[in-house]
Design a protein around this motif. Structure first.
Motif, mmCIF file in Angstrom:
data_model
loop_
_atom_site.group_PDB
_atom_site.id
_atom_site.type_symbol
_atom_site.label_atom_id
_atom_site.label_comp_id
_atom_site.label_asym_id
_atom_site.label_seq_id
_atom_site.Cartn_x
_atom_site.Cartn_y
_atom_site.Cartn_z
ATOM 1 N N LEU A 1 11.641 -7.827 -10.202
ATOM 2 C CA LEU A 1 10.340 -8.356 -9.799
ATOM 3 C C LEU A 1 9.309 -7.243 -9.833
ATOM 4 C CD1 LEU A 1 9.661 -7.536 -6.508
ATOM 5 C CD2 LEU A 1 11.742 -8.894 -6.282
ATOM 6 N N ALA A 2 8.058 -7.626 -9.924
ATOM 7 C CA ALA A 2 6.964 -6.660 -9.999
ATOM 8 C C ALA A 2 6.243 -6.584 -8.664
ATOM 9 C CB ALA A 2 5.980 -7.058 -11.094
ATOM 10 N N LEU A 3 5.984 -5.354 -8.224
ATOM 11 C CA LEU A 3 5.226 -5.107 -6.998
ATOM 12 C C LEU A 3 4.070 -4.180 -7.353
ATOM 13 C CD1 LEU A 3 5.171 -5.366 -3.797
ATOM 14 C CD2 LEU A 3 6.267 -3.116 -3.813
ATOM 15 N N SER A 4 2.864 -4.577 -6.983
ATOM 16 C CA SER A 4 1.703 -3.736 -7.249
ATOM 17 C C SER A 4 1.471 -2.793 -6.080
ATOM 18 C CB SER A 4 0.458 -4.603 -7.466
ATOM 19 O OG SER A 4 0.583 -5.376 -8.634
ATOM 20 N N VAL A 5 1.473 -1.506 -6.368
ATOM 21 C CA VAL A 5 1.139 -0.508 -5.363
ATOM 22 C C VAL A 5 -0.369 -0.301 -5.408
ATOM 23 C CG1 VAL A 5 1.475 1.854 -4.565
ATOM 24 C CG2 VAL A 5 3.375 0.594 -5.589
ATOM 25 N N LEU A 6 -1.011 -0.511 -4.267
ATOM 26 C CA LEU A 6 -2.470 -0.514 -4.214
ATOM 27 C C LEU A 6 -2.997 0.734 -3.520
ATOM 28 C CD1 LEU A 6 -3.019 -4.219 -3.148
ATOM 29 C CD2 LEU A 6 -2.992 -3.259 -5.456
ATOM 30 N N PRO A 7 -4.193 1.171 -3.908
ATOM 31 C CA PRO A 7 -4.844 2.264 -3.185
ATOM 32 C C PRO A 7 -5.455 1.726 -1.894
ATOM 33 C CG PRO A 7 -6.303 1.448 -4.872
ATOM 34 C CD PRO A 7 -5.025 0.658 -5.010
ATOM 35 N N PRO A 8 -5.861 2.599 -0.970
ATOM 36 C CA PRO A 8 -6.588 2.128 0.208
ATOM 37 C C PRO A 8 -7.876 1.442 -0.227
ATOM 38 C CG PRO A 8 -5.912 4.417 0.474
ATOM 39 C CD PRO A 8 -5.655 4.060 -0.957
ATOM 40 N N PRO A 9 -8.281 0.370 0.439
ATOM 41 C CA PRO A 9 -9.534 -0.292 0.057
ATOM 42 C C PRO A 9 -10.724 0.615 0.320
ATOM 43 C CG PRO A 9 -8.689 -1.198 2.102
ATOM 44 C CD PRO A 9 -7.628 -0.295 1.580
ATOM 45 N N PRO A 10 -11.799 0.442 -0.450
ATOM 46 C CA PRO A 10 -12.977 1.296 -0.233
ATOM 47 C C PRO A 10 -13.636 1.007 1.107
ATOM 48 C CG PRO A 10 -13.461 -0.447 -1.815
ATOM 49 C CD PRO A 10 -11.992 -0.522 -1.540
ATOM 50 N N THR A 11 -14.360 1.995 1.589
ATOM 51 C CA THR A 11 -15.113 1.854 2.842
ATOM 52 C C THR A 11 -16.543 2.317 2.616
ATOM 53 O OG1 THR A 11 -14.434 4.064 3.562
ATOM 54 C CG2 THR A 11 -13.058 2.210 4.265
ATOM 55 N N GLY A 12 -17.446 1.814 3.427
ATOM 56 C CA GLY A 12 -18.848 2.232 3.351
ATOM 57 C C GLY A 12 -19.471 1.892 2.012
ATOM 58 N N GLN A 13 -20.297 2.810 1.500
ATOM 59 C CA GLN A 13 -20.946 2.633 0.203
ATOM 60 C C GLN A 13 -20.107 3.384 -0.833
ATOM 61 O OE1 GLN A 13 -23.935 0.657 0.256
ATOM 62 N NE2 GLN A 13 -23.040 0.408 2.301
ATOM 63 N N ALA A 14 -19.453 2.665 -1.708
ATOM 64 C CA ALA A 14 -18.488 3.276 -2.623
ATOM 65 C C ALA A 14 -18.897 3.045 -4.067
ATOM 66 C CB ALA A 14 -17.101 2.693 -2.382
ATOM 67 N N ASP B 1 -16.042 6.110 -8.719
ATOM 68 C CA ASP B 1 -15.263 7.049 -7.908
ATOM 69 C C ASP B 1 -13.936 6.459 -7.436
ATOM 70 O OD1 ASP B 1 -17.279 8.902 -8.153
ATOM 71 O OD2 ASP B 1 -18.185 8.466 -6.195
ATOM 72 N N LEU B 2 -13.750 5.152 -7.618
ATOM 73 C CA LEU B 2 -12.573 4.485 -7.077
ATOM 74 C C LEU B 2 -11.396 4.560 -8.054
ATOM 75 C CD1 LEU B 2 -14.254 1.285 -5.580
ATOM 76 C CD2 LEU B 2 -13.556 3.366 -4.367
ATOM 77 N N GLY C 1 0.819 -1.196 0.000
ATOM 78 C CA GLY C 1 0.000 0.000 0.000
ATOM 79 C C GLY C 1 0.859 1.254 0.000
ATOM 80 N N ALA C 2 0.403 2.294 -0.693
ATOM 81 C CA ALA C 2 1.138 3.553 -0.725
ATOM 82 C C ALA C 2 1.289 4.092 0.689
ATOM 83 C CB ALA C 2 0.403 4.562 -1.607
ATOM 84 N N ILE D 1 -10.406 -3.585 -9.831
ATOM 85 C CA ILE D 1 -10.548 -2.693 -8.677
ATOM 86 C C ILE D 1 -10.098 -3.427 -7.426
ATOM 87 C CG2 ILE D 1 -12.177 -1.330 -7.300
ATOM 88 C CD1 ILE D 1 -13.925 -1.115 -9.826
ATOM 89 N N HIS D 2 -9.305 -2.752 -6.603
ATOM 90 C CA HIS D 2 -8.803 -3.326 -5.348
ATOM 91 C C HIS D 2 -9.842 -3.143 -4.248
ATOM 92 C CE1 HIS D 2 -6.221 -4.389 -2.049
ATOM 93 N NE2 HIS D 2 -6.283 -3.168 -1.525
ATOM 94 N N LEU D 3 -10.214 -4.257 -3.605
ATOM 95 C CA LEU D 3 -11.170 -4.224 -2.499
ATOM 96 C C LEU D 3 -10.520 -4.564 -1.167
ATOM 97 C CD1 LEU D 3 -14.241 -6.018 -4.138
ATOM 98 C CD2 LEU D 3 -13.681 -3.581 -4.142
#
Length: 1015
Positions: free
Chosen positions: A860-873, A877-878, A774-775, A928-930
């Protein structure tokens, strides 16, 4: 609505009609009876006229003409009257015919040179070729046969005989045609299975080749028996008996012409678009091309030439000013023509140096196409001191003399990359030295497919990028980071390799063999080289093996390496072939690329254009020492035709090294022989010698100073530095300027062959796929270190990370026994504002093995992910991990619209409008990252009302690689389908829309009101 059809389609339709007319009975109704076939009968007469022999068989007559000791021609005229529609178009004037002799053996005549004997059996007339030692090369299973419009030769097929050639065969060619049928004709099919730039020549692993001297389309069935036919009632073929495929290609190109030598700028990447009244890009002027050229300069990217009018009806203006503006930016002017070259003389005088022809040049047949290539080539040379340089999408035998064969208009997709790999390497087997396709096609495409396609095409001799027909322009800097930097690196790598590639271009003018080669050409005795195992890889010259990535993945599977030692270009890891690499780590910036041990590769370091070279520029040699090897560098002025008058130079590098293990390495650069305008009388040299072992000393005429750091090395005029951490250990050497007319030797004492003193003791690094971070969040990267033939001690693993990231080296406790694997967790924290995307890291292991301090590295490859969504998303918007779309970008809170971004309308399904959602066009895939935080996805799906009732698609939801939900097939008239998919524990979800009826027109699928319900 999708609207990608070019005006070009009209010309293609006309040409297709002409081709259908040429094809004759091939278009007959299925219920028509096949035409009656006649097979040549018994010999009724024979006469010899020097190297020409005539054999009568009733009204039919055959003629055998010897061209050289191993090349001869067989003609058959069913009515006894010989004709040659090709005239002097294809076959060039040949030298004096060889001395021949003949014997009557009772059942046959034997027509012989010192090298071969052609047997002509009498009852019935049937031919067979034998070598001087009596071994059979080929034999007819039955005599030549014909119908009203076709002639056929039928050859017996050997038990293991393999076949290659027939020109550019899309998706085929670098592996054997055995048991396959290939068409030799223009079909305007520029996709997988098509055959643009066909050549009526094939070669066999039995040591022979056959060229049908004709303009007629043909069908070659490499079945048992082999049947080759041409749509004409005459038979005319040249035969070549050679010592392997290279020799056969050489004889064929002796007959039809050696490949031309392109100018150096022609081997740099090109750029094409219409810059005058372009409806796809708005009103523009020809001089606007200079603004695009500025983009290359500002982004420090090589570009050799620009076509400024590539579009039907485009035209041009301000030609001299445009040409001069391009020259000022170190580029040349090219022009495209759809219908003629009447103005070529004036255009060349104004500055044109590249001529691209198109499908209309084939409308009147292959002769018209070949004449266009030759006339455009000649027109450049007649009106300037430049070399002719043309491109054509449909050509014929002989076109290798005057142009690059280009595979036509295609879509930028992973499939497009896949099938192009065997296409160009295979075409080399037909004497086509320069074959290529547009980077990422001209339609569709994406940032990833563009980058992956560009990588491997830098190892073709020629290539270009084409704008104007995709949703966005296709210059290599258009997609932003990280793509711009990756593309720049590969463009500059090609630029640095120009001395290597240009030397092979010169070699092709002598041998007929192009630089881009199927494995079987260099490894004919390797049973895997002709099979599917080697289909999706090729050799660039003898020394580079390229295995492109053709799927959306960070791994390349099933890379076959033939016999010998091969070195990973990026890590320095050595492999002993024959072997198959089951899984190769290939982050987006990593093209699987291997170098053959023994290679000595000449390079121009640090330039954007060949014009950056000055009298004091260095020549670099990248050396992988093993045994005694050499490479001959070819040099000339790169632009004019003076090399044809002998104004060029060659310089050979000789490397003497141990075959394995410890020993001295000597690199001798011999005197440069020959001269040309601009030749360097002296120059500095640089060497990167991949030894894996630090030498005791390095000498030139005296001991060179040993430098202790990269900074000290860069600052010194001459000296050497051993970089233990560079690709397993590389000795860097630089010299002061040295005279080019004197040879010199650099001696590395007490070092080793490539791989180190004990190559088998090297460790191997690998990493599990799918790693994420995660970033701004502390995490770990897992790295596996495997000991080689010796135990490892004092091992540690470090990550080389982007600027601003943090990483802590991991110490490996104790020893790692020989052959054992230890997994190491290395701490890493991406910078807080790290982009959400795949990022390449490099793991570096330092250790001791077999008494030596060593290093091993692995990308090697590393995926940088956004914060997972919260609530009703809302899904729109993601941050999306990735997005592919069939036409234009997927739109947030809009319908798909047309090809541009944000050109859609309000999302509308069955009359209901939606404020939120995603508008796509099949085939579409959004990831999409959950993070396991969400429980469900809800949405309404269907085809947007903007389509007015047509289209047909299916929607699906995938979670962590498993299909969780699939819709029925939906059309524009279907009712809206509600979606409610459970997502408990799913870390990554993919929203897919796929075409379901084979026609993507109108496939505008909406994820209306798509919402994730999360903790």
């Amino acid at each position: 609505m999708q609207s990608t059809t070019r005006i070009r389609a009209a010309a293609v339709a006309v040409a297709l009609g002409l081709f259908a007319a040429l094809a004759g009975p091939g278009n007959a109704r299925a219920e028509d009876a096949p035409p009656e076939s006649t097979t040549v009968g018994d010999v009724t007469g024979f006469r010899a006229e020097g190297p020409v022999y005539r054999l009568s068989a009733g009204p039919a007559e055959a003629r055998v003409s010897f061209v050289s000791e191993e090349t001869f021609r067989i003609e058959l005229a069913p009515d006894g009257r010989f004709t040659d529609p090709t005239g002097e178009d294809i076959v060039l004037p040949q030298g004096k015919a060889p001395r021949t002799r003949w014997n009557d053996r009772g059942d046959r005549y034997e027509l012989s040179t010192d090298e071969v004997t052609l047997r002509a059996y009498k009852k019935p007339l049937r031919f067979a070729l034998h070598r001087a030692d009596g071994s059979r090369v080929w034999s007819e299973a039955k005599g030549l046969s014909w119908t009203g419009d076709t002639t056929v030769q039928t050859l017996a097929r050997g038990a293991g005989e393999q076949f290659y050639g027939a020109g550019m065969q899309n998706g085929r060619g670098n592996t054997s045609h055995r048991d396959k049928t290939v068409q030799v004709a223009v079909d305007y099919n520029w996709n997988d299975g098509g055959h643009p730039n066909s050549v009526p020549f094939y070669l066999s692993s039995a040591g022979y080749g056959v060229f049908r001297n004709t303009y007629a389309p043909g069908t070659y069935a490499f079945t048992d028996p082999v049947t080759t036919s041409a749509k004409e009632q005459r038979f005319d073929a040249y035969y070549f008996a050679g010592d392997g495929a290279k020799d056969v290609i050489g004889q064929y190109t002796d007959l039809t012409g050696k490949p031309f030598l392109p100018p150096v700028y022609g081997m740099e990447v090109g750029d094409a678009d219409c810059y005058l009244h372009n409806a796809n890009r708005g009103e523009r002027r020809t001089l606007d091309a200079l603004k695009v050229a500025d983009g290359y300069v500002e982004n420090d990217m090589p570009n050799g030439w620009m076509l400024v009018n590539d579009g039907y009806g485009c035209g041009y203006e301000d030609l001299e000013e445009t040409a001069q503006g391009l020259k000022d930016r170190k580029m040349e002017l090219g022009l495209w023509t759809e219908d003629g070259i009447e103005d070529l003389a004036a255009q060349v005088k104004a500055g044109q140096r590249v001529a691209k022809l198109d499908v209309a040049w084939v409308g009147e047949g292959y002769k018209f196409a070949l004449d266009g290539c030759k006339d455009a080539y000649k027109g450049i040379e007649d009106n300037s001191d430049a070399r002719g340089f043309t491109w054509a999408p449909e050509s014929w035998a002989g076109a290798q003399r005057c142009g690059v064969q280009w595979s036509g208009d295609q879509y930028g997709t992973w499939e497009y990359i896949r099938w192009q790999i065997p296409t160009y390497a295979g075409a080399t087997m037909s004497g086509l030295a320069y074959t290529t396709g547009d980077i990422d096609g001209i339609f569709g495409g994406s940032a990833k497919t563009y980058t992956r396609d560009l990588q491997w095409k830098m190892f073709l001799g020629t290539t270009m990028t084409m704008d104007g027909w995709a949703p966005m322009d296709k210059q290599p800097f258009r997609h932003g980071e990280p793509y711009t930097s990756i593309n720049r690196d590969y463009l500059k790598l090609k630029e640095s390799l120009l001395p290597y590639q240009y030397s092979y271009a010169h070699e092709a003018t002598k041998s007929g063999v192009g630089m881009v080669r199927p494995l079987v050409l260099e490894y004919p005795d390797d049973p895997e080289a002709s099979t599917e195992a080697a289909k999706y890889e090729f050799l660039s010259g003898e020394h580079f093996l390229v295995a492109p990535v053709y799927q959306d993945t960070t791994e390349r599977r099933d890379i076959y390496l033939p016999k010998g030692t091969w070195i990973d270009y990026w890590s320095g890891r050595t492999y002993e072939g024959p072997t198959t690499i089951d899984s190769y780590s290939a982050p987006l910036d990593t093209l699987p690329l291997f170098v053959k041990a023994g290679a000595a590769v000449p390079m121009w370091p640090g330039i954007r254009s060949y014009r950056d070279r000055t009298a004091s520029s260095p020549l670099a040699w990248d050396i992988y020492p093993q045994g005694n090897t050499s490479f001959t560098l070819y040099e000339d002025d790169g632009v004019t035709r003076q090399h044809r008058d002998g104004k060029y130079a060659t310089q050979r590098a000789d490397v003497r090294a141990p075959v394995r293990g410890a020993g001295d390495v000597k690199v001798t650069i011999n005197e440069s022989r020959g001269s040309f305008t601009g030749k360097q009388s002296k120059r500095p040299y640089e060497f990167t010698v991949h030894t894996g072992s630090e030498p005791r000393s390095v000498r030139l005429d005296r001991t060179l100073p040993r430098l202790t750091s990269e900074a000290a090395y860069e600052a010194a005029q001459q000296g050497w530095w051993y970089d233990r951490d560079d690709r397993g250990g590389v000795v860097h050497v630089k010299t002061a300027p040295l005279r080019t007319d004197k040879k010199f030797t650099v001696k590395l004492s007490g070092t080793s062959a490539v791989g180190g003193k004990k190559a088998a003791a090297a460790a191997v690094l690998s990493a599990p796929t799918g790693q994420e971070a995660g970033a701004g969040t502390p995490g770990q990267v897992q790295v596996d270190i495997t000991a080689g033939s010796a135990d490892l001690s004092d091992a540690s693993v470090t990550l080389q990370v982007p600027a601003g990231w943090k990483s802590t080296p991991a110490k490996v406790p104790g020893r790692i026994p020989s052959g054992a694997t230890r997994r190491v967790a290395v701490e890493v924290t991406p910078v807080k504002d790290a982009e959400v995307r795949e990022t390449r890291l490099t793991a570096l292991a330092r250790y001791r093995a077999a008494g030596d301090a060593r290093t091993t590295e692995q990308r090697l490859a590393l995926s940088v992910l956004p914060p997972p969504p919260t609530g009703q998303a809302w899904a729109s918007d993601l941050v999306w991990l990735s997005e592919t779309n069939g036409y234009g970008p997927a739109e947030r809170d809009r319908s798909n619209g047309e090809s541009g971004a944000a050109d859609g309308r309000t999302l509308t399904l069955a009359g209901t409008t939606y404020e939120k959602g995603i508008g796509t066009h099949a085939d579409s895939d959004i990831a999409i990252h959950l993070g396991g935080r969400c429980t469900a996805l809800t949405a309404d799906v269907g085809i947007d009302d903007e389509i007015n009732g047509y289209g047909e698609v299916a929607f699906s939801v995938e979670g962590d690689g498993k299909t969780l939900w699939t819709s029925p097939k939906l059309t524009g008239a279907s009712a809206t389908v509600p979606v409610d998919v459970k997502l408990d524990g799913v870390r990554q979800v993919r929203l897919k829309v796929t075409d379901s009826n084979g026609s993507k027109t109108g496939d505008h699928g909406d994820w209306a009101a798509a919402k994730f319900h999360c903790a």
